[in-house]
Design a protein around this motif. Structure first.
Motif, PDB file in Angstrom:
ATOM      1  N   GLU A 171      24.358 -27.596  70.032  1.00  4.13           N
ATOM      2  CA  GLU A 171      24.293 -26.420  70.570  1.00  4.13           C
ATOM      3  C   GLU A 171      25.956 -25.963  70.208  1.00  4.13           C
ATOM      4  O   GLU A 171      27.035 -26.561  70.141  1.00  4.13           O
ATOM      5  N   SER A 172      26.000 -24.615  70.587  1.00  2.00           N
ATOM      6  CA  SER A 172      27.231 -23.761  70.472  1.00  2.00           C
ATOM      7  C   SER A 172      27.437 -22.681  71.161  1.00  2.00           C
ATOM      8  O   SER A 172      26.044 -22.171  71.707  1.00  2.00           O
ATOM      9  N   GLY A 173      28.529 -22.012  71.540  1.00  2.00           N
ATOM     10  CA  GLY A 173      28.504 -20.934  72.379  1.00  2.00           C
ATOM     11  C   GLY A 173      28.922 -20.680  73.675  1.00  2.00           C
ATOM     12  O   GLY A 173      29.103 -19.953  74.102  1.00  2.00           O
ATOM     13  N   GLY A 174      29.080 -21.982  74.200  1.00  2.00           N
ATOM     14  CA  GLY A 174      29.658 -22.015  75.597  1.00  2.00           C
ATOM     15  C   GLY A 174      31.081 -21.717  75.666  1.00  2.00           C
ATOM     16  O   GLY A 174      31.780 -21.524  74.927  1.00  2.00           O
ATOM     17  N   GLY A 175      31.141 -21.561  76.835  1.00  2.00           N
ATOM     18  CA  GLY A 175      32.996 -21.209  77.188  1.00  2.00           C
ATOM     19  C   GLY A 175      33.040 -20.809  78.519  1.00  2.00           C
ATOM     20  O   GLY A 175      32.206 -21.101  79.508  1.00  2.00           O
ATOM     21  N   LEU A 176      34.212 -20.181  78.890  1.00  2.00           N
ATOM     22  CA  LEU A 176      34.465 -19.841  80.014  1.00  2.00           C
ATOM     23  C   LEU A 176      34.323 -18.157  80.258  1.00  2.00           C
ATOM     24  O   LEU A 176      34.690 -17.423  79.175  1.00  2.00           O
TER      25      LEU A 176
ATOM     26  N   PRO B 227      32.439 -13.887  86.242  1.00  2.00           N
ATOM     27  CA  PRO B 227      31.018 -13.246  86.747  1.00  2.00           C
ATOM     28  C   PRO B 227      30.562 -12.121  86.226  1.00  2.00           C
ATOM     29  O   PRO B 227      31.318 -11.026  86.266  1.00  2.00           O
ATOM     30  N   GLY B 228      29.516 -11.660  85.919  1.00  2.00           N
ATOM     31  CA  GLY B 228      28.786 -10.817  85.479  1.00  2.00           C
ATOM     32  C   GLY B 228      28.930 -10.572  83.924  1.00  2.00           C
ATOM     33  O   GLY B 228      28.447  -9.746  83.472  1.00  2.00           O
ATOM     34  N   GLY B 229      29.549 -11.553  83.275  1.00  2.00           N
ATOM     35  CA  GLY B 229      29.556 -11.505  81.887  1.00  2.00           C
ATOM     36  C   GLY B 229      28.291 -12.096  81.082  1.00  2.00           C
ATOM     37  O   GLY B 229      27.319 -12.433  81.834  1.00  2.00           O
ATOM     38  N   SER B 230      28.441 -12.112  79.617  1.00  2.00           N
ATOM     39  CA  SER B 230      27.478 -12.684  78.853  1.00  2.00           C
ATOM     40  C   SER B 230      27.884 -13.862  78.189  1.00  2.00           C
ATOM     41  O   SER B 230      29.170 -13.723  77.656  1.00  2.00           O
ATOM     42  N   LEU B 231      27.111 -14.626  77.630  1.00  2.00           N
ATOM     43  CA  LEU B 231      27.291 -15.658  76.337  1.00  2.00           C
ATOM     44  C   LEU B 231      26.127 -15.698  75.961  1.00  2.00           C
ATOM     45  O   LEU B 231      24.887 -15.606  76.354  1.00  2.00           O
ATOM     46  N   ARG B 232      26.067 -16.007  74.694  1.00  2.00           N
ATOM     47  CA  ARG B 232      24.903 -16.421  73.689  1.00  2.00           C
ATOM     48  C   ARG B 232      24.982 -17.966  73.187  1.00  2.00           C
ATOM     49  O   ARG B 232      25.993 -18.151  72.359  1.00  2.00           O
ATOM     50  N   LEU B 233      24.110 -18.671  73.949  1.00  3.76           N
ATOM     51  CA  LEU B 233      24.376 -20.178  73.306  1.00  3.76           C
ATOM     52  C   LEU B 233      23.190 -20.006  71.830  1.00  3.76           C
ATOM     53  O   LEU B 233      22.226 -19.627  71.901  1.00  3.76           O
ATOM     54  N   SER B 234      23.537 -20.984  71.032  1.00  3.37           N
ATOM     55  CA  SER B 234      22.829 -21.348  69.858  1.00  3.37           C
ATOM     56  C   SER B 234      22.501 -22.842  69.734  1.00  3.37           C
ATOM     57  O   SER B 234      23.279 -23.724  70.243  1.00  3.37           O
ATOM     58  N   CYS B 235      21.329 -23.290  69.227  1.00  2.00           N
ATOM     59  CA  CYS B 235      20.740 -24.388  68.774  1.00  2.00           C
ATOM     60  C   CYS B 235      20.334 -24.544  67.727  1.00  2.00           C
ATOM     61  O   CYS B 235      19.272 -23.982  67.255  1.00  2.00           O
TER      62      CYS B 235
ATOM     63  N   ALA C 287       6.043 -31.111  78.529  1.00  2.00           N
ATOM     64  CA  ALA C 287       6.493 -31.646  79.703  1.00  2.00           C
ATOM     65  C   ALA C 287       7.823 -32.312  79.367  1.00  2.00           C
ATOM     66  O   ALA C 287       8.796 -32.569  80.186  1.00  2.00           O
ATOM     67  N   ASP C 288       7.745 -33.258  78.265  1.00  2.00           N
ATOM     68  CA  ASP C 288       8.820 -33.961  77.766  1.00  2.00           C
ATOM     69  C   ASP C 288       9.321 -33.513  76.407  1.00  2.00           C
ATOM     70  O   ASP C 288       8.346 -33.131  75.450  1.00  2.00           O
ATOM     71  N   PHE C 289      10.566 -33.756  76.090  1.00  2.00           N
ATOM     72  CA  PHE C 289      11.088 -33.369  74.905  1.00  2.00           C
ATOM     73  C   PHE C 289      11.731 -34.597  74.026  1.00  2.00           C
ATOM     74  O   PHE C 289      12.339 -35.326  74.894  1.00  2.00           O
ATOM     75  N   GLY C 290      11.519 -34.732  72.893  1.00  2.00           N
ATOM     76  CA  GLY C 290      11.822 -35.958  72.228  1.00  2.00           C
ATOM     77  C   GLY C 290      13.390 -35.987  71.523  1.00  2.00           C
ATOM     78  O   GLY C 290      13.936 -37.045  71.448  1.00  2.00           O
ATOM     79  N   THR C 291      13.929 -34.776  71.185  1.00  2.00           N
ATOM     80  CA  THR C 291      15.040 -34.653  70.566  1.00  2.00           C
ATOM     81  C   THR C 291      16.161 -33.825  71.226  1.00  2.00           C
ATOM     82  O   THR C 291      15.646 -32.641  71.783  1.00  2.00           O
ATOM     83  N   TRP C 292      17.351 -34.049  71.673  1.00  2.00           N
ATOM     84  CA  TRP C 292      18.251 -33.425  72.444  1.00  2.00           C
ATOM     85  C   TRP C 292      19.525 -33.572  71.634  1.00  2.00           C
ATOM     86  O   TRP C 292      20.024 -33.945  71.077  1.00  2.00           O
ATOM     87  N   GLY C 293      20.091 -32.003  72.042  1.00  2.00           N
ATOM     88  CA  GLY C 293      21.638 -31.934  71.469  1.00  2.00           C
ATOM     89  C   GLY C 293      22.525 -32.617  72.541  1.00  2.00           C
ATOM     90  O   GLY C 293      22.280 -33.403  73.463  1.00  2.00           O
ATOM     91  N   GLN C 294      23.788 -32.366  72.185  1.00  2.00           N
ATOM     92  CA  GLN C 294      24.952 -33.153  72.811  1.00  2.00           C
ATOM     93  C   GLN C 294      25.470 -32.245  74.083  1.00  2.00           C
ATOM     94  O   GLN C 294      26.118 -32.609  74.860  1.00  2.00           O
ATOM     95  N   GLY C 295      25.057 -31.155  74.009  1.00  2.00           N
ATOM     96  CA  GLY C 295      25.462 -30.111  75.210  1.00  2.00           C
ATOM     97  C   GLY C 295      26.768 -29.298  75.088  1.00  2.00           C
ATOM     98  O   GLY C 295      27.549 -29.453  74.245  1.00  2.00           O
ATOM     99  N   THR C 296      26.606 -28.173  75.583  1.00  2.00           N
ATOM    100  CA  THR C 296      27.878 -27.091  75.667  1.00  2.00           C
ATOM    101  C   THR C 296      28.068 -26.799  77.029  1.00  2.00           C
ATOM    102  O   THR C 296      27.069 -26.289  77.756  1.00  2.00           O
ATOM    103  N   GLN C 297      29.458 -26.652  77.311  1.00  2.00           N
ATOM    104  CA  GLN C 297      29.774 -26.287  78.546  1.00  2.00           C
ATOM    105  C   GLN C 297      29.845 -24.788  78.955  1.00  2.00           C
ATOM    106  O   GLN C 297      30.413 -24.021  77.962  1.00  2.00           O
TER     107      GLN C 297
END
Length: 122
Positions: free
Chosen positions: A6-11, A14-22, A107-117
């Protein structure tokens, strides 16, 4: 090696936008359902959105109308466009994949990313 990044997280205010990528590596996404999940501090993980292998999309009520999930199989990447962000959207966002062919998401997912804040704060 099967991997999601995952990427694209950040600060953002309020009211703003972000686009996360996987981005997927080690496998191709076109036969997979992809989900986005989030975990806020002190809360359990919750499902945010999912796109099935047949392009059906699903959203949690809390993000409906503000978030949009899309997939680009040519780039082996799924995106989560997040608009009108609120402080309560603050969380670590994870994407997950599962080889599940159909209109629905599993209902369940087998592969997960590390996460983005993602932090929404003024």
């Amino acid at each position: 090696q099967v991997q999601l990044v995952e990427s694209g997280g950040g600060l953002v205010q309020p009211g703003g936008s972000l686009r996360l990528s996987c981005a997927a590596s080690g496998f191709t996404l076109d036969s997979y359902a992809i989900g986005w999940f989030r975990r806020a501090p002190g809360k359990e993980r919750e499902g945010v959105s999912c796109i099935s292998s047949r392009q059906m999309t699903f959203y949690a009520d809390s993000v409906k109308g503000r978030f949009t999930i899309t997939r680009d199989n040519t780039k082996n990447t799924v995106y989560l466009q997040m608009n009108s962000l609120k402080p309560e959207d603050t969380a670590v966002y994870y994407c997950a994949a599962d080889r599940y062919y159909g209109l629905e998401c599993p209902a369940d997912f087998g592969t997960w990313g590390q996460g983005t804040q993602v932090t929404v704060s003024s």
